[in-house]
Design a protein around this motif. Structure first.
Motif, PDB file in Angstrom:
ATOM      1  N   UNK A   1       0.850  -1.193   0.000  1.00 51.71           N
ATOM      2  CA  UNK A   1       0.000   0.000   0.000  1.00 51.71           C
ATOM      3  C   UNK A   1       0.889   1.248   0.000  1.00 51.71           C
ATOM      4  N   UNK A   2       0.636   2.178   0.885  1.00 51.01           N
ATOM      5  CA  UNK A   2       1.350   3.461   0.930  1.00 51.01           C
ATOM      6  C   UNK A   2       2.831   3.296   1.250  1.00 51.01           C
ATOM      7  N   UNK A   3       3.656   4.092   0.562  1.00 47.97           N
ATOM      8  CA  UNK A   3       5.085   4.123   0.859  1.00 47.97           C
ATOM      9  C   UNK A   3       5.296   4.873   2.164  1.00 47.97           C
ATOM     10  N   UNK A   4       6.052   4.262   3.080  1.00 47.00           N
ATOM     11  CA  UNK A   4       6.317   4.861   4.390  1.00 47.00           C
ATOM     12  C   UNK A   4       7.667   5.564   4.440  1.00 47.00           C
TER      13      UNK A   4
ATOM     14  N   UNK B   1      -3.495  -1.940   6.472  1.00 48.08           N
ATOM     15  CA  UNK B   1      -2.953  -0.986   7.452  1.00 48.08           C
ATOM     16  C   UNK B   1      -2.542  -1.651   8.766  1.00 48.08           C
ATOM     17  N   UNK B   2      -2.083  -2.895   8.701  1.00 55.24           N
ATOM     18  CA  UNK B   2      -1.569  -3.608   9.862  1.00 55.24           C
ATOM     19  C   UNK B   2      -0.237  -2.973  10.234  1.00 55.24           C
ATOM     20  N   UNK B   3      -0.195  -2.251  11.351  1.00 52.09           N
ATOM     21  CA  UNK B   3       1.010  -1.508  11.727  1.00 52.09           C
ATOM     22  C   UNK B   3       2.161  -2.412  12.157  1.00 52.09           C
ATOM     23  N   UNK B   4       1.904  -3.691  12.343  1.00 59.59           N
ATOM     24  CA  UNK B   4       2.955  -4.616  12.758  1.00 59.59           C
ATOM     25  C   UNK B   4       3.507  -5.429  11.597  1.00 59.59           C
TER      26      UNK B   4
END
Length: 113
Positions: A55-58, A91-94
C-alpha cells in the motif's frame, strides 16, 4: 512509598526488543527499525501471494549499519540505502513490505507481551 511501588511495577511490564539487544546476539540478522519498533524479515512466498498487498510508501532505508549505537528509524544492518518500505493494504502496523530488486519481502514487528 509511591516510587517504590512504581519501580516494582515497571519491571513487570515487558519491553519490546531493541536493535542493541538483537544485534548483540546476531550482527547479521535481517531487521529494520520503523516507528521505534524493530521488524524482522519473515518472508515466505505464500505470505506475499496470499496475505499481503503493498500500500502506501512509508519511507526508505537511510542507513545500513550493524552498530546498535544510535540505531534509528529507517536503519537496517542488511538492507541497502534507498530500499523502499511500504504499509500493507489492511494498514496492519505490525507488518511492513519492503521492495528490493523487484521482489517483495515481509517484515513483522517484534513485540513483547
Amino acid at each position: 512509598m509511591f516510587l517504590l511501588v512504581l519501580a516494582g511495577c515497571s519491571s513487570a511490564i515487558p519491553d519490546n526488543p531493541t536493535a542493541k539487544s538483537i544485534l548483540k546476539e546476531n550482527p547479521q540478522v535481517d531487521i529494520l527499525q520503523y516507528n521505534q519498533l524493530i521488524y524482522t524479515n519473515v518472508t515466505k512466498p505464500e505470505f506475499i501471494q496470499d496475505n499481503f498487498i503493498k500500500s502506501d510508501k512509508l519511507g526508505e532505508i537511510k542507513k545500513t549499519t550493524t552498530s546498535s549505537l544510535f540505531f534509528k528509524d529507517f536503519y537496517a544492518p542488511k538492507l541497502p540505502i534507498g530500499t523502499e518500505i511500504f504499509a500493507t493494504d489492511d494498514q496492519n502496523t505490525y507488518t511492513l513490505i519492503i521492495e528490493l530488486d523487484g521482489e517483495q519481502k515481509i517484515y513483522k514487528a517484534l513485540i513483547e507481551g
